[in-house]
Structures are given as structure tokens and as C-alpha cells.
Scaffold this active site. Structure first.
Site, PDB file in Angstrom:
ATOM      1  N   HIS A 186      27.553  27.341  -0.782  1.00 48.66           N
ATOM      2  CA  HIS A 186      26.618  26.461  -1.516  1.00 48.66           C
ATOM      3  C   HIS A 186      26.844  26.726  -3.039  1.00 48.66           C
ATOM      4  O   HIS A 186      26.467  27.770  -3.361  1.00 48.66           O
ATOM      5  CB  HIS A 186      25.342  26.199  -0.932  1.00 48.66           C
ATOM      6  CG  HIS A 186      24.813  24.798  -1.342  1.00 48.66           C
ATOM      7  ND1 HIS A 186      23.948  24.810  -2.191  1.00 48.66           N
ATOM      8  CD2 HIS A 186      24.786  23.729  -0.794  1.00 48.66           C
ATOM      9  CE1 HIS A 186      23.551  23.418  -2.430  1.00 48.66           C
ATOM     10  NE2 HIS A 186      23.958  22.954  -1.489  1.00 48.66           N
ATOM     11  N   ASP A 219      26.080  20.526   6.046  1.00 56.62           N
ATOM     12  CA  ASP A 219      27.335  19.754   6.623  1.00 56.62           C
ATOM     13  C   ASP A 219      27.683  20.679   7.775  1.00 56.62           C
ATOM     14  O   ASP A 219      28.710  20.293   8.662  1.00 56.62           O
ATOM     15  CB  ASP A 219      28.422  19.833   5.909  1.00 56.62           C
ATOM     16  CG  ASP A 219      27.968  18.832   4.691  1.00 56.62           C
ATOM     17  OD1 ASP A 219      27.693  17.982   4.950  1.00 56.62           O
ATOM     18  OD2 ASP A 219      28.178  19.304   3.424  1.00 56.62           O
TER      19      ASP A 219
END
Ligand code: COA
Length: 312
Positions: free
Chosen positions: A194, A251
Site C-alpha cells: 500500500h 483488496d
């Protein structure tokens, strides 16, 4: 709030084999063509009216993209249902049959919606604010943001994760797959890493728990969940990922959750975009309330040749 009948007619003519995300992007942008005053973004009351309309109607348009995909009729929402009930009903009601969403399933969907609502200045929200900074209308701004969300490094990652898990197939094949990724042979580990989180994404934890709950309540099994759990365990204990601070992100488990709901991979990013429309509209409004905001205009550093000579 029903969506304009003209838009229902137009979207009913979209091709069945079109990707649901492209239908969503088009639907959001078409909303703008139905409301001429949406361009009057300097008027707080008009801006608010369209902002609220957009965040409500994104759910209906999102559900319609699934109807287009399935080849079923596009249903309007019902005034007797709340936001989540309407979304579930428009997604899953069979033609001609009454739909009642079990409370545990509704709660699970609500959790998924909440963790996707907003997430500060990510790629798509940045696009939205960029369009808003040029005084674009809320519908054009949201359509642009949705287009950014579609990419596999952003909201499209949930779809890529499921494809990756299917490619891996079984937990015993995880080590070989990860070693290939580390050797630069298998692309990236989708659902890992991320730009901001350099630790475990808290949203991934919530969704992992939710997947367990949905599977338990529905009495279903998910072989892909076993692969994902093995992949997470391998990744978070591996030096390559530890050094680079790469952990499961939002996700990683959301695709398995959507699949447990009965949604195909093509719908995953739409399911991300629907609640994110609420965050987008909050940013849109915030942008206008901040007197210091100017048109977005990053500077560029030219590193090309200082002088060019025409070829002789
Ligand atoms: C999200 C993402 C784009 C963030 O990227 P970033 O913070 O800019 O990180 P970088 O691209 O600078 O990568 C830093 C290092 O980690 C590696 N890396 C980053 N994400 C990786 C992943 N998912 N799998 C394997 N290696 C990864 C890079 O190869 C790089 O290694 P290097 O230093 O040896 O060159 C990236 O982690 C990624 O592509 N993840 C997969 C897609 C995904 O899940 N997206 C959803 C985000 S919510």
C-alpha cells in the site's frame, strides 16, 4: 430516489458483454447530461442536491451494471427499503419474486460498504478533486474518479487478487508462486502492499473476519480462502515482504467476500465504487468549502535535451 427513466432506457441498451465498470463510468457521466444545472457548482444548494443524488443513485447504477451483465431488467429502487436493502434487492432479486435479505447478510454487506466508503487522498479521490478543482460538475468528477478506480493497481486489484488465487489453485503451490514473484517472474503479489499503510491494513482484518462469518452462515466453503490464508501466512513471514513492509491490503480478502455473496469478478470494482461515491461526494463538498483550494496544477521538471539540432 429513482434514477431518471431516460438513463434506465439508455443503460438498458448497453451491451451484455461490456465490463460492468465501463457501464458504471458511463452511467455516472450520463447522469450529468440529464441535469443541466449540475454545472452550477458555485451554488451550495445546487451542489448539495446533485451530490446527494449522485451518492444515492450510484448504488442503483452499480446494481444496474450487474443486471446488464446478467441480461435481466433494470429495477428501480423501492421507497420501502433502506440503502443496503435496496442494493441487495436490485442485485439479487430474481425477476417476479419477492426478495428478503437475511439480517446477517445485510450486516455483512454493510460492513463491506463501510470499509470502502472513503480513504483520504487515494488515486481516484485525487482525480475527483483534480476535476472538481477545475469546477467540473459532480457527475463528471465521479465518472473520472471511477475511471481511475478501475485500474488493477487501485480498485481493480480485488479482481486481480481473485484471478491470482485461482492461478495458484491450492495452498501447497503458494511457496512456488511467491518465490516466482520475488524473482520478478510472476508480476506482483496482488492485494499486498500500500502507498500509505506500511503495516497490516486494518480493513483487510475486518474483511477477513466477515468472509469467515458469511461462509459459516451460508454453509459454503471457499477453497480460495484457504489459498489466501496460506498466501498471507507465507508473505507476512517472508524477509522480502517484511523488509519492504508489504502486508495484505483492503483488496486481499474483499474479492473472496464478494464471491461469497454470489457476485462475479467483473462486479468487484463496481462494489468498491458504489460506497466510495459517498466519500467522493464528501471530498467534492469539502473542496468547495475550502477557500484556499486552487485549480490543481502539478509542476513538471523538464529533464530532456536543452538544445536540439535538426538532423542534417
Ligand atoms: C499498492 C502499490 C501500488 C504501492 O506501491 P508503492 O508503495 O509505490 O511501492 P513500490 O512500487 O515503490 O514498491 C516498493 C518495493 O516493494 C515491491 N513491491 C511493492 N508491492 C509489491 C507487491 N504487491 N508484490 C511484490 N513486490 C512488491 C516493489 O517491487 C519494490 O521493490 P524494490 O524496492 O526491490 O524495487 C503496490 O504495493 C502494488 O502494486 N500492490 C499490488 C496491487 C494492489 O494490491 N493494489 C491495491 C492497493 S490498495
Amino acid at each position: 430516489m429513482p434514477v431518471h427513466e431516460d438513463l434506465r432506457k439508455i443503460m438498458s441498451s448497453f451491451r451484455r458483454d461490456s465490463r460492468p465498470m465501463t457501464s458504471l463510468i458511463s452511467g455516472l457521466s450520463l447522469l450529468g447530461s440529464l441535469y443541466a444545472d449540475a454545472r452550477e457548482v458555485g451554488d451550495a444548494a445546487i451542489r448539495r442536491k446533485h451530490g446527494i443524488r449522485l451518492l444515492a443513485q450510484a448504488a442503483t447504477i452499480g446494481a444496474w451494471t450487474f443486471s446488464i451483465f446478467k441480461g435481466t431488467a433494470l429495477q428501480q429502487p423501492s421507497v420501502d427499503r433502506d440503502y443496503t436493502d435496496n442494493l441487495m434487492s436490485m442485485l439479487f432479486a430474481e425477476p417476479g419474486k419477492a426478495y428478503e435479505c437475511p439480517a446477517w447478510l445485510k450486516r455483512a454487506m454493510e460492513l463491506l460498504l463501510i470499509v470502502h466508503l472513503d480513504h483520504e487522498l487515494n488515486c481516484s479521490t485525487n482525480v475527483l478533486r483534480c476535476i472538481a478543482s477545475a469546477q467540473g460538475d459532480p457527475y463528471s468528477s465521479a465518472a473520472g474518479a471511477a475511471a481511475a478506480l478501475y485500474g488493477p493497481l487501485h480498485g481493480g486489484a480485488n479482481e486481480a487478487v481473485l484471478k491470482m488465487l485461482r492461478t495458484i489453485g491450492t495452498p501447497d503451490r503458494v511457496p512456488e508462486f511467491v518465490e516466482n514473484v520475488k524473482a520478478g517472474k510472476g508480476g506482483r503479489l496482488m492485494g499486498f502492499g500500500h502507498r500509505v499503510y506500511k503495516s497490516y491494513d486494518p480493513r483487510a482484518k475486518v474483511i477477513r473476519g466477515l468472509v469467515h462469518e458469511v461462509l459459516k452462515q451460508s454453509g459454503k466453503d471457499s477453497p480460495l480462502l484457504q489459498v489466501a490464508l496460506a498466501l498471507e501466512a507465507y508473505g507476512i513471514n517472508d524477509e522480502y515482504f517484511i523488509q519492504r513492509k508489504l502486508y495484505p491490503n483492503v483488496d486481499f480478502y474483499s474479492g473472496i467476500a464478494y464471491e461469497a455473496f454470489g457476485l462475479p469478478v467483473e462486479m468487484f470494482t463496481v462494489m468498491f465504487a458504489v460506497p466510495r461515491a459517498i466519500g467522493w461526494m464528501a471530498h467534492f463538498e469539502e473542496h468547495y468549502k475550502d477557500a484556499d483550494q486552487k485549480i490543481s496544477r502539478p509542476r513538471q521538471l523538464y529533464i530532456g535535451p536543452q538544445e536540439r539540432h535538426p538532423a542534417k
